[in-house]
Motif scaffolding. Structure first.
Motif, PDB file in Angstrom:
ATOM      1  N   MET A  45       0.826  -1.207   0.000  1.00  0.00           N
ATOM      2  CA  MET A  45       0.000   0.000   0.000  1.00  0.00           C
ATOM      3  C   MET A  45       0.862   1.259   0.000  1.00  0.00           C
ATOM      4  SD  MET A  45      -3.363  -0.948   2.273  1.00  0.00           S
ATOM      5  CE  MET A  45      -2.500  -1.337   3.765  1.00  0.00           C
ATOM      6  N   ASN A  48       2.328   1.785  -3.493  1.00  0.00           N
ATOM      7  CA  ASN A  48       1.315   2.248  -4.436  1.00  0.00           C
ATOM      8  C   ASN A  48       0.831   3.661  -4.123  1.00  0.00           C
ATOM      9  OD1 ASN A  48       1.104   0.108  -6.357  1.00  0.00           O
ATOM     10  ND2 ASN A  48       0.233  -1.136  -4.736  1.00  0.00           N
ATOM     11  N   GLN A  65      -8.054   4.665 -10.333  1.00  0.00           N
ATOM     12  CA  GLN A  65      -8.747   3.379 -10.293  1.00  0.00           C
ATOM     13  C   GLN A  65      -7.812   2.249 -10.711  1.00  0.00           C
ATOM     14  OE1 GLN A  65     -12.136   4.259 -12.753  1.00  0.00           O
ATOM     15  NE2 GLN A  65     -13.415   4.800 -10.993  1.00  0.00           N
ATOM     16  N   GLU A  68      -5.585   1.494  -7.739  1.00  0.00           N
ATOM     17  CA  GLU A  68      -6.365   0.780  -6.729  1.00  0.00           C
ATOM     18  C   GLU A  68      -6.532  -0.687  -7.117  1.00  0.00           C
ATOM     19  OE1 GLU A  68     -10.028   2.954  -6.495  1.00  0.00           O
ATOM     20  OE2 GLU A  68      -9.210   4.422  -5.102  1.00  0.00           O
ATOM     21  N   LYS A  69      -6.842  -0.925  -8.380  1.00  0.00           N
ATOM     22  CA  LYS A  69      -7.035  -2.289  -8.872  1.00  0.00           C
ATOM     23  C   LYS A  69      -5.748  -3.101  -8.732  1.00  0.00           C
ATOM     24  CE  LYS A  69      -8.343  -4.868 -13.009  1.00  0.00           C
ATOM     25  NZ  LYS A  69      -8.646  -4.784 -14.442  1.00  0.00           N
ATOM     26  N   THR A  71      -3.264  -2.592  -6.678  1.00  0.00           N
ATOM     27  CA  THR A  71      -2.996  -2.802  -5.266  1.00  0.00           C
ATOM     28  C   THR A  71      -3.801  -3.975  -4.731  1.00  0.00           C
ATOM     29  OG1 THR A  71      -2.521  -0.454  -4.948  1.00  0.00           O
ATOM     30  CG2 THR A  71      -3.057  -1.738  -2.971  1.00  0.00           C
ATOM     31  N   LEU A  72      -5.101  -3.990  -5.036  1.00  0.00           N
ATOM     32  CA  LEU A  72      -5.943  -5.089  -4.571  1.00  0.00           C
ATOM     33  C   LEU A  72      -5.503  -6.428  -5.156  1.00  0.00           C
ATOM     34  CD1 LEU A  72      -9.473  -3.411  -4.693  1.00  0.00           C
ATOM     35  CD2 LEU A  72      -8.163  -4.061  -2.664  1.00  0.00           C
TER      36      LEU A  72
END
Length: 79
Positions: A45, A48, A65, A68-69, A71-72
């Motif tokens: 995290m 990123n 976005q 975020e994608k 990272t997940l």
């Protein structure tokens, strides 16, 4: 041996810690998969967020976005 709660408090700024304390933290991380996973997630995290901050000046909503994608996805791979 340090508890998970103590590790959580001490994990930041390991460079400023005495050697014996760094060794205790490292030993705990080797034995505790939960703390090790938490450390890995925080690292992902943080990396990123730094990327996001660097791109912030020229980023659009789509770039945010995308980060975020990614990272997940990384967190799911390591879980």
């Amino acid at each position: 041996m340090l508890s998970c709660k103590e590790i959580f408090k001490l994990a930041n700024d390991q460079d400023k810690k005495p050697l014996f304390l760094k060794m205790e933290i490292a030993a705990h991380m080797l034995m505790c998969k939960h703390c090790a996973r938490y450390r890995d997630h925080i690292k992902i995290m943080s990396e990123n967020l730094q990327k996001l901050h660097q791109k912030q000046s020229d980023s659009s909503r789509e770039n945010i976005q995308e980060i975020e994608k990614k990272t997940l996805e990384e967190l799911k791979k390591r879980a």
